[in-house]
Design a protein around this motif. Structure first.
Motif, PDB file in Angstrom:
ATOM      1  N   ASP A 124      51.505  22.764  57.192  1.00  0.00           N
ATOM      2  CA  ASP A 124      50.589  23.526  56.333  1.00  0.00           C
ATOM      3  C   ASP A 124      51.183  23.710  54.944  1.00  0.00           C
ATOM      4  OD1 ASP A 124      48.815  23.741  58.430  1.00  0.00           O
ATOM      5  OD2 ASP A 124      49.585  25.688  59.094  1.00  0.00           O
ATOM      6  N   ASN A 154      53.388  21.722  53.477  1.00  0.00           N
ATOM      7  CA  ASN A 154      53.344  20.424  52.801  1.00  0.00           C
ATOM      8  C   ASN A 154      51.937  20.111  52.314  1.00  0.00           C
ATOM      9  OD1 ASN A 154      56.073  19.999  53.276  1.00  0.00           O
ATOM     10  ND2 ASN A 154      55.730  18.881  55.176  1.00  0.00           N
ATOM     11  N   GLN A 155      50.950  20.451  53.163  1.00  0.00           N
ATOM     12  CA  GLN A 155      49.568  20.198  52.768  1.00  0.00           C
ATOM     13  C   GLN A 155      49.178  21.045  51.563  1.00  0.00           C
ATOM     14  OE1 GLN A 155      47.626  17.898  54.073  1.00  0.00           O
ATOM     15  NE2 GLN A 155      45.842  18.383  52.818  1.00  0.00           N
ATOM     16  N   TRP A 156      49.627  22.309  51.553  1.00  0.00           N
ATOM     17  CA  TRP A 156      49.273  23.198  50.456  1.00  0.00           C
ATOM     18  C   TRP A 156      50.082  22.892  49.201  1.00  0.00           C
ATOM     19  CZ3 TRP A 156      52.730  26.861  48.341  1.00  0.00           C
ATOM     20  CH2 TRP A 156      52.191  27.667  47.337  1.00  0.00           C
ATOM     21  N   PHE A 157      51.384  22.725  49.354  1.00  0.00           N
ATOM     22  CA  PHE A 157      52.254  22.602  48.181  1.00  0.00           C
ATOM     23  C   PHE A 157      52.270  21.186  47.631  1.00  0.00           C
ATOM     24  CE2 PHE A 157      56.381  22.027  46.085  1.00  0.00           C
ATOM     25  CZ  PHE A 157      56.344  23.074  45.180  1.00  0.00           C
ATOM     26  N   ALA A 160      50.668  18.115  48.944  1.00  0.00           N
ATOM     27  CA  ALA A 160      49.375  17.436  48.864  1.00  0.00           C
ATOM     28  C   ALA A 160      48.420  18.173  47.936  1.00  0.00           C
ATOM     29  CB  ALA A 160      48.767  17.296  50.258  1.00  0.00           C
ATOM     30  N   GLY A 161      48.337  19.518  48.119  1.00  0.00           N
ATOM     31  CA  GLY A 161      47.463  20.286  47.237  1.00  0.00           C
ATOM     32  C   GLY A 161      47.923  20.262  45.794  1.00  0.00           C
ATOM     33  N   GLY A 162      49.250  20.330  45.592  1.00  0.00           N
ATOM     34  CA  GLY A 162      49.775  20.255  44.231  1.00  0.00           C
ATOM     35  C   GLY A 162      49.489  18.918  43.580  1.00  0.00           C
ATOM     36  N   VAL A 202      46.986  16.923  44.338  1.00  0.00           N
ATOM     37  CA  VAL A 202      45.556  16.880  44.037  1.00  0.00           C
ATOM     38  C   VAL A 202      45.237  17.713  42.796  1.00  0.00           C
ATOM     39  CG1 VAL A 202      43.274  17.558  44.883  1.00  0.00           C
ATOM     40  CG2 VAL A 202      44.887  16.418  46.420  1.00  0.00           C
ATOM     41  N   GLY A 203      45.834  18.912  42.706  1.00  0.00           N
ATOM     42  CA  GLY A 203      45.614  19.744  41.526  1.00  0.00           C
ATOM     43  C   GLY A 203      46.112  19.088  40.258  1.00  0.00           C
ATOM     44  N   LYS A 255      43.672  16.367  39.336  1.00  0.00           N
ATOM     45  CA  LYS A 255      42.459  16.898  38.714  1.00  0.00           C
ATOM     46  C   LYS A 255      42.726  17.364  37.289  1.00  0.00           C
ATOM     47  CE  LYS A 255      40.076  18.386  42.918  1.00  0.00           C
ATOM     48  NZ  LYS A 255      39.526  19.545  43.687  1.00  0.00           N
TER      49      LYS A 255
END
Length: 299
Positions: A223, A225-228, A230-232, A234-235, A238
């Motif tokens: 979770d 890794n997905q938030w930091f 992967a999410g980072g 993606v952010g 964008k």
């Protein structure tokens, strides 16, 4: 169990489980025993904790390796209890009389893996059996030449080299080590939980649901890794898309240049009226500006 229907797959998986568990003389024994012995004689700070964690890992690896073997290939044939759709069942009985032997196939009886799977399994099983027999040359010899250099402060590697007297003595000594009995204990627990008492895993899973949830979530690392990460990522993508692509490339360079051309076009269009007196007036004004500049800038 499935071992009757998939004998080649079963034996190759069993060999892999024995190697992964660290049973001598399979390849996993040599790597695990060497690592554990290195941690035991090491003088690096923290080596004691690493040693006991590695020893505990021997039990855990034997448990989950033979959990796979017992759960998948031994015990009750669970595929015979799979529910069938009523229409499929009727269709099956309708074609049963016309096609002898179709009943076994219609129930989805397992069969041996195709050769595209069997051949890699066999090729992997061979080194699982005999790859460890070259442990002396790989770890304690000059197999890698000068590619790997042991630092002088790690003199305990030389101590291990002196204690190595060949593969056969190492294998025979392996049966007397505590780690071997931990492997046996892990295999025994796997047999108890998935053959003798298959009801127990569910009981223990419910009893220790909190720990199970932590383990299922992999301590929350996935979770995170997905938030930091992967999410980072993606952010960041964008942000680069909005700032770089939309604002700079599309907004400033593409649309901005188009707007500039449009503004110049409208300006030049307003100057092209088609009236001769407008052009004559512009020429007079231009000549006046040139004369004024000539007089003011003349020495």
């Amino acid at each position: 169990g499935l071992r009757k229907f998939m004998p080649i797959t079963y034996w190759t998986v069993l060999i892999g489980a024995l190697a992964n568990a660290g049973i001598p003389p399979f390849s996993g024994f040599f790597s695990k025993d060497t690592i554990i012995e290195a941690l035991h004689v090491s003088t690096t700070p923290g080596h004691a904790l690493a040693y006991w964690l590695a020893v505990a890992g021997v039990f855990v690896s034997a448990l989950y390796s033979f959990r796979l073997v017992f759960f998948a290939f031994h015990g009750k044939e669970r595929f015979r209890d799979e529910p069938h759709d009523a229409h499929a069942h009727d269709a099956h009985h309708g074609s049963h009389d016309e096609e002898p032997g179709h009943e076994e196939h219609a129930h989805g009886t397992p069969h041996e893996s195709p050769w595209v799977v069997v051949v890699p399994l066999l090729l992997l099983a061979i080194p699982s059996v005999c790859a460890g027999w070259i442990i002396g040359d790989v770890v304690f010899g000059d197999y890698f030449g000068n590619a790997i250099v042991v630092a002088p402060e790690h003199e305990w590697i030389a101590e291990m080299r002196e204690e190595f007297h060949g593969v056969v003595p190492m294998v025979m000594h392996g049966f007397t080590l505590p780690t071997f009995w931990l492997v046996v204990a892990g295999m025994g627990l796997a047999w108890y939980l998935y053959i003798a008492r298959p009801d127990q895993p569910g009981v223990w899973r419910q009893r220790f649901s909190g720990i199970v949830r932590i383990l299922d979530n992999k301590y929350g690392l996935d979770d995170f890794n997905q938030w930091f990460f992967a999410g980072g990522a993606v952010g960041l993508g964008k942000g680069l898309w909005r700032a770089g692509d939309v604002t700079i490339i599309d907004g400033l360079m593409v649309n901005g240049s188009a707007r500039l051309v449009g503004w110049i076009s409208r300006l030049s269009k307003g100057m092209q009226t088609g009236y001769i007196y407008h052009y004559a007036f512009a020429m007079i004004v231009g000549v006046g500006v040139l004369l004024t500049a000539f007089v003011m800038l003349a020495p």
